[in-house]
Motif scaffolding. Structure first.
Motif, PDB file in Angstrom:
ATOM      1  N   LEU A  92       0.762  -1.217   0.105  1.00  0.00           N
ATOM      2  CA  LEU A  92       0.089   0.072  -0.162  1.00  0.00           C
ATOM      3  C   LEU A  92       0.939   1.289  -0.062  1.00  0.00           C
ATOM      4  N   HIS A  93       2.091   1.207   0.232  1.00  0.00           N
ATOM      5  CA  HIS A  93       3.136   2.358   0.275  1.00  0.00           C
ATOM      6  C   HIS A  93       3.438   2.567  -1.165  1.00  0.00           C
ATOM      7  N   GLY A  94       2.975   1.520  -2.168  1.00  0.00           N
ATOM      8  CA  GLY A  94       3.858   1.870  -3.601  1.00  0.00           C
ATOM      9  C   GLY A  94       3.046   2.946  -4.402  1.00  0.00           C
ATOM     10  N   ASP A  95       3.754   3.417  -5.450  1.00  0.00           N
ATOM     11  CA  ASP A  95       3.135   4.413  -6.245  1.00  0.00           C
ATOM     12  C   ASP A  95       1.706   3.874  -6.921  1.00  0.00           C
ATOM     13  N   ARG A  96       1.658   2.583  -7.279  1.00  0.00           N
ATOM     14  CA  ARG A  96       0.669   2.045  -8.002  1.00  0.00           C
ATOM     15  C   ARG A  96      -0.783   2.185  -7.398  1.00  0.00           C
ATOM     16  N   VAL A  97      -0.324   2.328  -5.883  1.00  0.00           N
ATOM     17  CA  VAL A  97      -1.729   2.393  -5.194  1.00  0.00           C
ATOM     18  C   VAL A  97      -2.229   3.862  -4.838  1.00  0.00           C
ATOM     19  N   THR A  98      -3.518   4.162  -5.228  1.00  0.00           N
ATOM     20  CA  THR A  98      -3.884   5.603  -4.908  1.00  0.00           C
ATOM     21  C   THR A  98      -5.115   5.679  -4.218  1.00  0.00           C
ATOM     22  N   ARG A  99      -5.780   4.846  -3.944  1.00  0.00           N
ATOM     23  CA  ARG A  99      -7.009   4.776  -3.519  1.00  0.00           C
ATOM     24  C   ARG A  99      -7.420   3.525  -2.534  1.00  0.00           C
ATOM     25  N   VAL A 100      -7.586   3.697  -1.120  1.00  0.00           N
ATOM     26  CA  VAL A 100      -7.723   2.662  -0.221  1.00  0.00           C
ATOM     27  C   VAL A 100      -8.940   3.182   0.441  1.00  0.00           C
ATOM     28  N   ALA A 101      -9.903   2.091   0.535  1.00  0.00           N
ATOM     29  CA  ALA A 101     -11.071   2.468   1.220  1.00  0.00           C
ATOM     30  C   ALA A 101     -11.113   1.828   2.932  1.00  0.00           C
ATOM     31  N   PHE A 102     -11.867   2.502   3.663  1.00  0.00           N
ATOM     32  CA  PHE A 102     -11.888   1.926   5.016  1.00  0.00           C
ATOM     33  C   PHE A 102     -13.309   2.744   5.707  1.00  0.00           C
ATOM     34  N   GLY A 103     -13.935   2.289   6.559  1.00  0.00           N
ATOM     35  CA  GLY A 103     -14.625   2.948   7.280  1.00  0.00           C
ATOM     36  C   GLY A 103     -14.258   4.149   7.952  1.00  0.00           C
ATOM     37  N   ASN A 104     -15.056   5.149   8.063  1.00  0.00           N
ATOM     38  CA  ASN A 104     -14.698   6.323   8.532  1.00  0.00           C
ATOM     39  C   ASN A 104     -14.434   6.290  10.353  1.00  0.00           C
ATOM     40  N   PRO A 105     -13.412   6.424  10.778  1.00  0.00           N
ATOM     41  CA  PRO A 105     -13.079   6.190  12.076  1.00  0.00           C
ATOM     42  C   PRO A 105     -14.105   6.830  13.105  1.00  0.00           C
ATOM     43  N   ALA A 106     -14.632   8.042  12.454  1.00  0.00           N
ATOM     44  CA  ALA A 106     -15.199   8.661  13.653  1.00  0.00           C
ATOM     45  C   ALA A 106     -16.598   8.202  13.969  1.00  0.00           C
ATOM     46  N   SER A 107     -17.087   7.344  12.809  1.00  0.00           N
ATOM     47  CA  SER A 107     -18.589   6.753  13.069  1.00  0.00           C
ATOM     48  C   SER A 107     -18.621   5.051  12.885  1.00  0.00           C
ATOM     49  N   VAL A 108     -17.435   4.637  12.209  1.00  0.00           N
ATOM     50  CA  VAL A 108     -17.671   3.269  11.785  1.00  0.00           C
ATOM     51  C   VAL A 108     -16.657   2.319  12.617  1.00  0.00           C
ATOM     52  N   PRO A 109     -17.146   1.521  13.293  1.00  0.00           N
ATOM     53  CA  PRO A 109     -16.230   0.611  14.154  1.00  0.00           C
ATOM     54  C   PRO A 109     -14.866   0.076  13.351  1.00  0.00           C
ATOM     55  N   VAL A 110     -15.198  -0.472  11.998  1.00  0.00           N
ATOM     56  CA  VAL A 110     -14.260  -1.124  11.289  1.00  0.00           C
ATOM     57  C   VAL A 110     -13.230  -0.124  10.871  1.00  0.00           C
ATOM     58  N   GLY A 111     -13.551   1.038  10.892  1.00  0.00           N
ATOM     59  CA  GLY A 111     -12.654   2.133  10.667  1.00  0.00           C
ATOM     60  C   GLY A 111     -11.789   2.247  11.860  1.00  0.00           C
ATOM     61  N   ARG A 112     -12.353   2.369  12.994  1.00  0.00           N
ATOM     62  CA  ARG A 112     -11.706   2.404  14.161  1.00  0.00           C
ATOM     63  C   ARG A 112     -10.573   1.382  14.422  1.00  0.00           C
ATOM     64  N   TYR A 113     -11.143   0.210  14.050  1.00  0.00           N
ATOM     65  CA  TYR A 113     -10.108  -1.111  14.175  1.00  0.00           C
ATOM     66  C   TYR A 113      -9.126  -0.814  13.298  1.00  0.00           C
TER      67      TYR A 113
END
Length: 233
Positions: A107-128
């Motif tokens: 995920l640190h590489g230049d080929r990766v530009t978009r990584v999705a995860f839940g909003n940590p402010a309101s979504v548990p999976v984002g907090r984890y």
């Protein structure tokens, strides 16, 4: 439609959608005349609905923080709070994996530009996810490429449709789309991914609410949850 006297209203985390719909069907079959209505969304959002007066009899959260807030808001009866399943957070990619991601390091590489995860402010999976990535030293790389989802199912959809290079979801969500997404790594979370459930504190709470909570904790209920990949807490 307004809730009828015989209705039982269950509000739960988005990641529980499939399992709880199945639980509701099984519970209805064992209790003729009772209808179980379900409502799903990000745990924090569902809790806010309850706090603001939306009817509910049972609240099931994907993390302890959301349930702690429910207790603080006096939205649930803390004496009824129980941990009922365990899950894991996983890194997933579209099944064809065009960016060639095999681990967090990629995920640190230049080929990766978009990584999705839940909003940590309101979504548990984002907090984890944030806590795990801060622990592993990968948070800044992912944070700079973030596409925030409003719940875990939205993140799963982004990855399934190839709109992002990768995403972080619960293992149970990834299992629902094995033909569309691929798990490349399981995250080590600082705290276990354990889901709590409790009865909502409100006048007129359905008398069958305790029975449904007991069913979720029973061997029969746990068997349904296990079918969807949830482990015992």
């Amino acid at each position: 439609m307004p809730a009828m006297a015989a209705d039982l209203l269950v509000s739960a985390a988005a990641s529980l959608t499939n399992a709880f719909k199945d639980l509701a069907t099984q519970y209805e079959a064992a209790h003729p005349g009772l209808q179980v209505q379900t409502n799903f969304g990000a745990s924090d959002v569902v809790l806010q609905q309850i706090v603001q007066g939306a009817p509910a009899d049972v609240f099931a959260s994907a993390d302890q923080k959301a349930m702690d807030r429910a207790v603080e808001a006096k939205a649930v009866d803390p004496a009824t709070r129980r941990d009922f399943v365990r899950n894991e957070v996983v890194l997933i990619v579209p099944v064809d994996n065009p960016s060639g991601i095999g681990s967090l390091a990629d995920l640190h590489g230049d080929r990766v530009t978009r990584v999705a995860f839940g909003n940590p402010a309101s979504v548990p999976v984002g907090r984890y996810t944030q806590a795990a990535l801060e622990q592993s030293g990968d948070w800044q790389a992912v944070h700079s490429r973030e596409i925030l989802g409003q719940n875990v199912r939205q993140v799963l959809s982004y990855v399934e449709r190839g709109e992002v290079d990768a995403g972080f979801v619960f293992a149970t969500d990834a299992a629902l789309m094995q033909d569309k997404v691929k798990v490349v790594q399981v995250l080590q979370t600082p705290t276990p991914v354990v889901y709590p459930i409790a009865l909502v504190r409100r006048d007129g709470r359905a008398p069958g609410a305790q029975g449904f909570l007991d069913y979720v904790l029973s061997d029969a209920g746990q068997a349904v949850l296990a079918k969807y990949g949830f482990a015992k807490p």
